[in-house]
Design an enzyme around this catalytic site. Sequence first.
Site: not given
Ligand code: NAP
Length: 252
Positions: A14, A20, A152
């Site tokens: 997902t 990531i 968050y």
């Molecule tokens: P990202 O590039 O914004 O990716 C988030 C992903 O989640 C996107 O593919 C988005 O796709 C999907 N998403 C969001 N809401 C959704 C929904 N309602 N239904 C289905 N898909 C959904 O950010 P990322 O940094 O790779 O984040 C991935 C995970 O890592 C998240 O859980 C985030 O909280 C966690 N995280 C990130 C960081 C960081 O520093 N980047 C740190 C700690 C944890 P769509 O927009 O197309 O829905």
Amino acid sequence: MSTLKLKHKVAVITGGNSGIGLVTAHLFREEGASVVIIGRNEETLERARRELGGDTLAIQADVSRLDDIQRVMRQVGDHFGRIDILFANAGISECPPIQETDDAFFDHIMGINVKGVFFAFTQALPLLTQDASVIFTSSVAHERGRPGDPLYSASKAAVRSLARTLAADEEVLSRGIRVNVVSPGAIYTPLTANQDTYAMLEAVNSYVAETVPMKRWGQPEEVARSVLFLASSDSSYMTGGEIAIDGGLGQI
Ligand code: NAP
């Protein structure tokens, strides 16, 4: 160099169309897996599907909706018949000032970050194979206070807690299914890089330089390699556990 650790495996990711999740999808493909990517944005999903190639399935769905998750799992079942790896990674990080947070926003963030992870797991369960691996994305925020952003942090603490308890579930254990967590720190992805203004990006950059012990951003590849470890039999005696990929931030 590919070692084909995931040869013939089927992985559902997902949030596999960005950040990531997308980088992990590429690594899984290199390691021989078929991948199913899930997100809401059809354009980025289709682009990712073409980049990933092979028999990649891209399914548009909102993980905060149980009916969407059920439809996804039906499609995966019809197409592949099983799931060997579930990476429940989709999440958002938005933080209105606490006085302006209404119940709709509360439901929005918890719906995606917590409900989306829980129901991805329960709805995938019938399709999970013997010895399947499940990985959730939490955050360093689950163990640190994060002033101004309570929901968050609370949502990611819930994800961390879910993995502990689900990993100890009798059915899960009897089927050899392992459930673990990755907890990233400051990782440079669209989630962190797409700030509203240049000044906000500068502020985040300064925070990373001043607060993270390793004084730099992490890259999504550095998270993906830990996800690969947890997805593969290299982590065969690990369940309910966690890998922090945070440059030391969770330790200070
Ligand atoms: P990202 O590039 O914004 O990716 C988030 C992903 O989640 C996107 O593919 C988005 O796709 C999907 N998403 C969001 N809401 C959704 C929904 N309602 N239904 C289905 N898909 C959904 O950010 P990322 O940094 O790779 O984040 C991935 C995970 O890592 C998240 O859980 C985030 O909280 C966690 N995280 C990130 C960081 C960081 O520093 N980047 C740190 C700690 C944890 P769509 O927009 O197309 O829905």
